[in-house]
Design a protein around this motif. Structure first.
Motif, mmCIF file in Angstrom:
data_model
loop_
_atom_site.group_PDB
_atom_site.id
_atom_site.type_symbol
_atom_site.label_atom_id
_atom_site.label_comp_id
_atom_site.label_asym_id
_atom_site.label_seq_id
_atom_site.Cartn_x
_atom_site.Cartn_y
_atom_site.Cartn_z
ATOM 1 N N GLY A 148 0.719 -1.211 0.063
ATOM 2 C CA GLY A 148 -0.042 -0.012 -0.045
ATOM 3 C C GLY A 148 0.924 1.104 -0.001
ATOM 4 N N ALA A 149 1.947 1.057 0.768
ATOM 5 C CA ALA A 149 2.756 2.298 0.603
ATOM 6 C C ALA A 149 3.635 2.846 -0.642
ATOM 7 C CB ALA A 149 4.317 1.999 1.814
ATOM 8 N N TRP A 150 3.817 1.738 -1.364
ATOM 9 C CA TRP A 150 4.400 1.666 -2.820
ATOM 10 C C TRP A 150 3.219 2.344 -3.694
ATOM 11 C CZ3 TRP A 150 8.377 2.604 -5.722
ATOM 12 C CH2 TRP A 150 8.264 2.485 -7.003
ATOM 13 N N LEU A 151 1.939 1.702 -3.518
ATOM 14 C CA LEU A 151 0.830 2.150 -4.163
ATOM 15 C C LEU A 151 0.529 3.545 -4.042
ATOM 16 C CD1 LEU A 151 -0.931 1.067 -6.424
ATOM 17 C CD2 LEU A 151 -2.526 0.288 -4.664
ATOM 18 N N ALA A 152 0.741 3.965 -2.488
ATOM 19 C CA ALA A 152 0.357 5.296 -2.423
ATOM 20 C C ALA A 152 1.394 6.344 -2.938
ATOM 21 C CB ALA A 152 0.174 5.473 -0.887
ATOM 22 N N TYR A 153 2.611 5.932 -2.916
ATOM 23 C CA TYR A 153 3.686 6.698 -3.723
ATOM 24 C C TYR A 153 3.393 7.022 -5.146
ATOM 25 C CZ TYR A 153 8.167 7.691 -5.988
ATOM 26 O OH TYR A 153 9.074 8.441 -6.774
ATOM 27 N N LEU A 154 2.761 5.949 -5.798
ATOM 28 C CA LEU A 154 2.332 6.072 -7.269
ATOM 29 C C LEU A 154 1.287 6.906 -7.665
ATOM 30 C CD1 LEU A 154 3.243 2.374 -8.517
ATOM 31 C CD2 LEU A 154 4.370 4.390 -8.799
ATOM 32 N N ILE A 155 0.164 6.577 -6.959
ATOM 33 C CA ILE A 155 -1.257 7.146 -7.035
ATOM 34 C C ILE A 155 -1.712 8.148 -5.750
ATOM 35 C CG2 ILE A 155 -1.597 5.365 -8.635
ATOM 36 C CD1 ILE A 155 -3.625 4.187 -6.504
ATOM 37 N N GLY A 156 -0.855 8.207 -5.142
ATOM 38 C CA GLY A 156 -1.599 9.078 -3.898
ATOM 39 C C GLY A 156 -1.999 8.478 -2.556
ATOM 40 N N ALA A 157 -2.060 8.783 -1.568
ATOM 41 C CA ALA A 157 -2.141 8.049 -0.075
ATOM 42 C C ALA A 157 -3.527 7.675 -0.175
ATOM 43 C CB ALA A 157 -1.882 9.037 1.071
ATOM 44 N N GLU A 158 -4.388 8.518 -0.422
ATOM 45 C CA GLU A 158 -5.958 8.249 -0.286
ATOM 46 C C GLU A 158 -6.305 6.970 -1.169
ATOM 47 O OE1 GLU A 158 -10.441 10.094 -0.747
ATOM 48 O OE2 GLU A 158 -8.997 11.399 -0.315
ATOM 49 N N LYS A 159 -5.762 7.192 -2.654
ATOM 50 C CA LYS A 159 -6.309 6.214 -3.617
ATOM 51 C C LYS A 159 -5.527 4.674 -3.292
ATOM 52 C CE LYS A 159 -7.312 8.634 -7.722
ATOM 53 N NZ LYS A 159 -6.876 8.996 -9.156
ATOM 54 N N GLY A 160 -4.354 5.030 -2.912
ATOM 55 C CA GLY A 160 -3.391 3.872 -2.213
ATOM 56 C C GLY A 160 -4.142 3.011 -1.238
ATOM 57 N N LEU A 161 -4.589 3.673 -0.313
ATOM 58 C CA LEU A 161 -5.355 2.989 0.915
ATOM 59 C C LEU A 161 -6.688 2.290 0.243
ATOM 60 C CD1 LEU A 161 -5.426 2.492 3.686
ATOM 61 C CD2 LEU A 161 -6.453 4.369 4.214
ATOM 62 N N VAL A 162 -7.365 3.016 -0.468
ATOM 63 C CA VAL A 162 -8.710 2.656 -0.966
ATOM 64 C C VAL A 162 -8.439 1.384 -2.004
ATOM 65 C CG1 VAL A 162 -10.658 3.297 -2.355
ATOM 66 C CG2 VAL A 162 -9.899 4.763 -0.324
#
Length: 196
Positions: A148-162
């Motif tokens: 999720g942290a990597w995904l948040a880096y790529l697309i933003g924290a809220e989208k990464g979490l969701v």
């Protein structure tokens, strides 16, 4: 002759990995990579990260193989993927998954197997169902945190979490419960075999 890959004394070792030869452990490693590839094929397509049985297989390999051989097996499987073998979710392989949305999860996988295996060696497995469940859940949550942290880096924290964490929490709980139940049965069967 036992390998340096397995610990000399393990809290939970129903397969007897600690006393297996290096050749047997090499065969188990290859079998483990095939099992991971199969688990990757059992998938529910989601964007940007699919739901698979990978984490179930990862934690089970970590527990059954021990943290060293478990982590090495996962690294070998990731190596197969890097050279282009279609062993990841949806038959993916090559370098693209290691830089895309799934990269964080892939990076977490050897750590997940090692953590589950380490906790099992400390007694968090077999008949100790609550601890076994907790070990698998901790490993799954660690995977979600790193991925999720990597995904948040790529697309933003809220989208990464969701998109990369929340949809997978229930699955993590269910896979952890299934793993604890399976390992309890494996532990009981191993104990019966030893009692004969």
């Amino acid at each position: 002759m036992t390998s340096m890959l397995a610990t000399a004394v393990r809290g939970f070792d129903p397969l007897g990995i600690a006393r297996r030869s290096l050749a047997t452990q090499a065969v188990l490693l290859v079998f483990g990579t095939a099992l991971l590839a199969l688990a990757s094929r059992i998938s529910v397509p989601m964007v940007p990260v699919p739901i698979t049985l990978q984490t179930f297989a990862l934690t089970m390999i970590g527990v059954l193989y021990g943290w060293r051989l478990g982590a090495l097996t996962v690294l070998a499987w990731l190596g197969e993927a890097m050279i282009g073998l279609p062993v990841l979710a949806n038959g993916a392989g090559g370098l693209a998954p290691f830089v895309g949305p799934t990269a964080g999860y892939l990076a977490a996988f050897p750590i997940v197997a090692a953590l589950a295996g380490f906790l099992a060696e400390k007694g968090w497995a077999g008949e100790r169902v609550v601890l076994s469940f907790s070990a698998h859940l901790l490993a799954n949550l660690l995977c979600l945190a790193i991925g999720g942290a990597w995904l948040a880096y790529l697309i933003g924290a809220e989208k990464g979490l969701v998109l990369g964490v929340v949809p997978f929490i229930l699955g993590a709980v269910l896979k952890s419960a299934l793993a604890a139940a399976v390992l309890m049965a494996v532990g009981r069967r191993a104990n019966k075999s030893l009692d004969l």
